[in-house]
Design a protein around this motif. Sequence first.
Motif, PDB file in Angstrom:
ATOM      1  N   LYS A   1       0.820  -1.219   0.000  1.00  0.00           N
ATOM      2  CA  LYS A   1       0.000   0.000   0.000  1.00  0.00           C
ATOM      3  C   LYS A   1       0.853   1.269   0.000  1.00  0.00           C
ATOM      4  CE  LYS A   1      -3.809   2.091   2.512  1.00  0.00           C
ATOM      5  NZ  LYS A   1      -4.683   2.000   3.680  1.00  0.00           N
ATOM      6  N   TYR A   2       2.045   1.165   0.578  1.00  0.00           N
ATOM      7  CA  TYR A   2       2.863   2.374   0.767  1.00  0.00           C
ATOM      8  C   TYR A   2       3.967   2.390  -0.289  1.00  0.00           C
ATOM      9  CZ  TYR A   2       0.127   1.920   4.916  1.00  0.00           C
ATOM     10  OH  TYR A   2      -0.940   1.763   5.756  1.00  0.00           O
ATOM     11  N   VAL A   3       3.798   3.287  -1.244  1.00  0.00           N
ATOM     12  CA  VAL A   3       4.708   3.291  -2.397  1.00  0.00           C
ATOM     13  C   VAL A   3       5.583   4.542  -2.389  1.00  0.00           C
ATOM     14  CG1 VAL A   3       3.245   1.872  -3.883  1.00  0.00           C
ATOM     15  CG2 VAL A   3       2.886   4.345  -3.820  1.00  0.00           C
ATOM     16  N   LEU A   4       6.712   4.425  -3.063  1.00  0.00           N
ATOM     17  CA  LEU A   4       7.673   5.528  -3.111  1.00  0.00           C
ATOM     18  C   LEU A   4       7.642   6.220  -4.466  1.00  0.00           C
ATOM     19  CD1 LEU A   4      10.824   3.882  -1.486  1.00  0.00           C
ATOM     20  CD2 LEU A   4       9.259   5.533  -0.434  1.00  0.00           C
ATOM     21  N   ASP A   5       8.108   7.462  -4.482  1.00  0.00           N
ATOM     22  CA  ASP A   5       8.263   8.207  -5.729  1.00  0.00           C
ATOM     23  C   ASP A   5       9.745   8.456  -5.990  1.00  0.00           C
ATOM     24  OD1 ASP A   5       8.867   9.828  -3.641  1.00  0.00           O
ATOM     25  OD2 ASP A   5       7.748  11.563  -4.355  1.00  0.00           O
ATOM     26  N   ARG A   6      10.596   7.653  -5.349  1.00  0.00           N
ATOM     27  CA  ARG A   6      12.050   7.845  -5.449  1.00  0.00           C
ATOM     28  C   ARG A   6      12.721   6.521  -5.097  1.00  0.00           C
ATOM     29  NH1 ARG A   6      11.896  12.158  -0.737  1.00  0.00           N
ATOM     30  NH2 ARG A   6      10.091  12.675  -1.970  1.00  0.00           N
ATOM     31  N   PRO A   7      13.985   6.352  -5.466  1.00  0.00           N
ATOM     32  CA  PRO A   7      14.631   5.079  -5.135  1.00  0.00           C
ATOM     33  C   PRO A   7      14.867   4.922  -3.628  1.00  0.00           C
ATOM     34  CG  PRO A   7      16.147   6.546  -6.331  1.00  0.00           C
ATOM     35  CD  PRO A   7      14.849   7.268  -6.214  1.00  0.00           C
ATOM     36  N   VAL A   8      14.904   3.673  -3.190  1.00  0.00           N
ATOM     37  CA  VAL A   8      15.289   3.398  -1.800  1.00  0.00           C
ATOM     38  C   VAL A   8      16.727   3.869  -1.613  1.00  0.00           C
ATOM     39  CG1 VAL A   8      15.864   1.499  -0.228  1.00  0.00           C
ATOM     40  CG2 VAL A   8      13.696   1.476  -1.463  1.00  0.00           C
ATOM     41  N   THR A   9      17.000   4.516  -0.508  1.00  0.00           N
ATOM     42  CA  THR A   9      18.357   5.000  -0.229  1.00  0.00           C
ATOM     43  C   THR A   9      19.285   3.820   0.041  1.00  0.00           C
ATOM     44  OG1 THR A   9      17.363   6.945   0.759  1.00  0.00           O
ATOM     45  CG2 THR A   9      19.695   6.577   1.238  1.00  0.00           C
ATOM     46  N   ASP A  10      20.472   3.922  -0.482  1.00  0.00           N
ATOM     47  CA  ASP A  10      21.508   2.917  -0.260  1.00  0.00           C
ATOM     48  C   ASP A  10      21.632   2.629   1.243  1.00  0.00           C
ATOM     49  OD1 ASP A  10      24.219   1.907   0.193  1.00  0.00           O
ATOM     50  OD2 ASP A  10      24.523   2.365  -1.930  1.00  0.00           O
ATOM     51  N   GLU A  11      21.615   1.356   1.599  1.00  0.00           N
ATOM     52  CA  GLU A  11      21.664   0.992   3.024  1.00  0.00           C
ATOM     53  C   GLU A  11      22.908   1.549   3.720  1.00  0.00           C
ATOM     54  OE1 GLU A  11      21.589  -3.212   3.710  1.00  0.00           O
ATOM     55  OE2 GLU A  11      21.755  -2.979   5.885  1.00  0.00           O
ATOM     56  N   LYS A  12      24.019   1.530   3.004  1.00  0.00           N
ATOM     57  CA  LYS A  12      25.272   1.992   3.616  1.00  0.00           C
ATOM     58  C   LYS A  12      25.183   3.478   3.975  1.00  0.00           C
ATOM     59  CE  LYS A  12      29.129   0.051   2.011  1.00  0.00           C
ATOM     60  NZ  LYS A  12      30.197  -0.129   1.024  1.00  0.00           N
ATOM     61  N   ILE A  13      24.520   4.243   3.132  1.00  0.00           N
ATOM     62  CA  ILE A  13      24.344   5.662   3.423  1.00  0.00           C
ATOM     63  C   ILE A  13      23.405   5.832   4.610  1.00  0.00           C
ATOM     64  CG2 ILE A  13      23.347   7.812   2.537  1.00  0.00           C
ATOM     65  CD1 ILE A  13      24.383   7.059  -0.222  1.00  0.00           C
ATOM     66  N   ASN A  14      22.307   5.098   4.557  1.00  0.00           N
ATOM     67  CA  ASN A  14      21.280   5.251   5.581  1.00  0.00           C
ATOM     68  C   ASN A  14      21.774   4.891   6.977  1.00  0.00           C
ATOM     69  OD1 ASN A  14      18.771   5.463   6.829  1.00  0.00           O
ATOM     70  ND2 ASN A  14      17.752   4.811   4.971  1.00  0.00           N
ATOM     71  N   THR A  15      22.677   3.940   7.039  1.00  0.00           N
ATOM     72  CA  THR A  15      23.135   3.495   8.355  1.00  0.00           C
ATOM     73  C   THR A  15      24.423   4.186   8.793  1.00  0.00           C
ATOM     74  OG1 THR A  15      24.207   1.617   7.284  1.00  0.00           O
ATOM     75  CG2 THR A  15      22.038   1.226   8.223  1.00  0.00           C
ATOM     76  N   ASN A  16      24.933   5.087   7.943  1.00  0.00           N
ATOM     77  CA  ASN A  16      26.174   5.789   8.293  1.00  0.00           C
ATOM     78  C   ASN A  16      26.058   7.305   8.234  1.00  0.00           C
ATOM     79  OD1 ASN A  16      28.481   3.709   8.663  1.00  0.00           O
ATOM     80  ND2 ASN A  16      27.354   2.976   6.881  1.00  0.00           N
ATOM     81  N   TYR A  17      24.877   7.801   8.017  1.00  0.00           N
ATOM     82  CA  TYR A  17      24.648   9.253   7.964  1.00  0.00           C
ATOM     83  C   TYR A  17      23.401   9.514   8.795  1.00  0.00           C
ATOM     84  CZ  TYR A  17      24.150  13.945   5.941  1.00  0.00           C
ATOM     85  OH  TYR A  17      24.060  15.303   5.759  1.00  0.00           O
TER      86      TYR A  17
END
Length: 321
Positions: free
Chosen positions: A67-83
Motif C-alpha cells: 500500500k505504501y509506495v515511493l516516488d524515489r529510489p530506496v536509499t543505499d543501506e550503507k548511506i542510511n546506516t552511516n549518515y
Amino acid sequence: MHVIRRRGWEIPEHHATPEHLFLDRRAFLAATGIAAISLSPTLALAQRAADVPDPTADLYPAKRNEKYVLDRPVTDEKINTNYNNFYEFGTSKQIARNAQALKLRPWTVKIDGMVEKEQEIGLDDLIRKMPLEERLYRHRCVEAWGMAIPWSGFPLAKLVELAKPLSAAKYLKMETFLDPVVAPAQKQTWYPWPYTEGLTMAEATNELAFLVTGAYGKPVAKSQGAPLRLAVPWKYGFKSIKSIAHFTFTDQRPKTYWEALQASEYGFWANVNPQVAHPRWSQASEMLIGVGERRPTLLFNGYAEFVAGIYKGLENERLWV
Ligand code: MTE
C-alpha cells in the motif's frame, strides 16, 4: 533555556548540507568518508557485532505491505546506516561507530500513565505479539534532505491497543533509554535527556504511525535507532524517536527534546509543509541523499491523503513547526 553550541540544524542549510556532497552515491560516500570507513577493520568488526542475529531475526524479511509506495529510489543501506542524527552518540552525522555501544538485549518497554494497567514487557515478547510487515517510507529531515527506507515493524496503533489507554488520555509520550555509560553524551546536562517525543492520540493511531524493529530486511541497525524506533513519515525526522524504552499515555502535551532546546524552531507538531520555511532556511525543496537530486517538498511529505484529516479544526496550532 539552555545555551548550547550552534550545530547541525542550527547552521544555515547551505552550510549544513552543501550540495556538492550529494551529487551522487559515489560522491556522497567519498565526501562523507563513509566509503573509507567501511573498509576499515574497526567498523567491519562493529558491523559484525551489529549483525549478530537477535532473538527475533527469524521474522525478517517481513512481508511488504504494497500500500505504501515511493516516488524515489530506496536509499543505499550503507548511506542510511552511516549518515544519522542520534545525539546520544554525538552531534555529527557519523555516529555509527559510537552507536555500537548500544546494548540491544535485554530491552524492556515500559507502558504507563493513563492506561487500564501499567506494564513492562520484554521487547521480544512484544514483537512476537505484533504483526510485522515491511513498508517503504519517505523520511524528510528538517535540514531539508530526504531519504527512502524499507522499514519493518508494526503499526503504533497495535501498541496502543495492547496498552488499553483510558479515554481521557490525549497524548502518547515516548522516551529513549537513559544510560550515560552506553551513551556518554547523556552526561551533558545542558541537553534535556532522555530524548522525548509525543503524538496526539489521533496521530498515534493513524495507520501511518509505525514502530520500526527492522530495516532492509533484517533487524534495524543501531545507528538507525535499534531496537525500537518510530517512523512518522509526514513529519520532520526529529519526531521519529529512536531506541524507545518508555511509552506514557497522558492528558498533558509532552515537552519534546527539541522543543525544550529551541521551541521557536522545532515545535510539537512538525508537519512537513513546503510553504512554511524554517526560521533560517527554506523548506520548499529537499536534497535526495545519495541520489544527487533536489526535489520540491510535498505537503505532509506526500502523505496528505492519510493524515490531513487529523488536523481539521486545529488551524490555530503551529502545525508546521
Ligand atoms: N532519536 C533519538 N533518541 N536521538 C536523536 O538524536 N534524532 C532525530 C530522530 N530521532 C534523534 C532521534 C532526528 S533529528 C532525525 S532526522 C532522525 O532521528 C534521524 O534518523 P536517521 O538517522 O535514521 O536518518
